[in-house]
Design an enzyme around this catalytic site. Sequence first.
Site, mmCIF file in Angstrom:
data_model
loop_
_atom_site.group_PDB
_atom_site.id
_atom_site.type_symbol
_atom_site.label_atom_id
_atom_site.label_comp_id
_atom_site.label_asym_id
_atom_site.label_seq_id
_atom_site.Cartn_x
_atom_site.Cartn_y
_atom_site.Cartn_z
ATOM 1 N N HIS A 16 0.938 -1.252 0.061
ATOM 2 C CA HIS A 16 0.014 0.017 0.085
ATOM 3 C C HIS A 16 0.967 1.343 0.043
ATOM 4 C CE1 HIS A 16 -3.092 2.553 2.336
ATOM 5 N NE2 HIS A 16 -3.674 2.548 1.124
ATOM 6 N N HIS A 58 -0.752 11.534 -1.941
ATOM 7 C CA HIS A 58 -2.115 10.900 -1.473
ATOM 8 C C HIS A 58 -2.867 12.183 -1.165
ATOM 9 C CE1 HIS A 58 -5.166 9.808 1.598
ATOM 10 N NE2 HIS A 58 -5.018 8.514 0.859
HETATM 11 O O1 G3P Z 1 -6.597 1.877 -3.371
HETATM 12 C C1 G3P Z 1 -6.552 1.384 -2.212
HETATM 13 C C2 G3P Z 1 -6.245 2.428 -1.158
HETATM 14 O O2 G3P Z 1 -5.220 2.967 -1.286
HETATM 15 C C3 G3P Z 1 -7.223 3.742 -1.099
HETATM 16 O O3 G3P Z 1 -7.266 4.365 0.069
HETATM 17 O O4 G3P Z 1 -6.772 6.395 0.917
HETATM 18 O O5 G3P Z 1 -4.978 4.861 1.070
HETATM 19 O O6 G3P Z 1 -5.506 5.919 -1.191
HETATM 20 P P1 G3P Z 1 -6.113 5.392 0.131
HETATM 21 MG MG MG Z 2 -4.276 4.751 -2.496
#
Ligand code: G3P
Ligand code: MG
Length: 247
Positions: A16, A58
Site C-alpha cells: 500500500h 495521497h
Molecule cells: O487503493 C486502495 C487504497 O489506497 C485506497 O485508500 O486513502 O489509502 O488511497 P487510500
Molecule cells: Mg491509495
Amino acid sequence: MIRPRLGWSLPRVFAHRCGGALAPENTLAGLRIAARLGRKAVEFDVMLSADGSPWLIHDETLERTTDGTGRVSETSDSALSVLDAGVRQHPAFAGEPLPTLASAARLCRQLGLLANVEIKPAAGLEAATGAVVARCVRELWAGAELPLLSSFSEVALAAAREVAPELPLGSLFEHPPEDWLERVNRVAALSLHCDADSLDDHLLRTARANGIPVLCYTVNEPLAAAALFRRGVMAVFSDRIDRVGED
Ligand code: G3P
Ligand code: MG
C-alpha cells in the site's frame, strides 16, 4: 462495452502506498523496499501539479508527507521537485524526493513490480486527472505489463476509459453503494476495491457470480488477510508487507 483484463494474474498482496509502513508513503524508497521483500505488486496514489503533471502523493495538501506547504494542484513541477518526501516519516529518509509518475514507472519496470495506480484527483480536477494519468500510464508502461488503474472518482475513471480504452480499471469505494455493480459496469471496470471493514458476503457472492475480483484495503494482520481470502477476497492492500501474505 469490452472489459479490459489484466495481462498478469492478481497477486494476493499489494504493498500500500509503495512500501506500506516500512518507508515514507508514495516514494521510490517504498518501491525499493517492496521489491527487496519479494513483493510482486504495489499500489500508489497519483495527483496533478499546477502544471498538470502527475506526481505520487495521497493528500491534496503537502504538509503531512513533505516539507512543503500548500495545495499540490497549486504547486508547480519545479517547486514539487525540490521537496523532501522522506523526512516527515523519519530523519533516516531525509532527502527522499517526491516522485513523478514517470520516475515511479521507470523504477517499477526496473524492479519488475506490477502496479495499481490509484488516480487521486484534487477536487474539481477529476476528469483532467483521469485523462492525464491514463495517457501517461499508456506511454510509460508501453511494452510492459500494464498497471491496473483505480479511483474513488467515477468521473476520473470514465475519463481514463475514454483516453485509453485498453487499460484495466478498478472501481474504488469506501463503502460500496447498493448499485455498485451497475457503477462497475458503467466504466467497464475489471475489479471492485473497497474498505475491508465494509465487506459483506452478499457483495462477495454477487461479485463472484459476475466474475468481478474484490480487492480490500488496508489489511495489516496476517490472520485478517487469511480470513478475507477464505471468504473470497482476491487481494489485499497492506502497510505491513513484512508480515502479510507470501504470494
Ligand atoms: O487503493 C486502495 C487504497 O489506497 C485506497 O485508500 O486513502 O489509502 O488511497 P487510500
Ligand atoms: Mg491509495
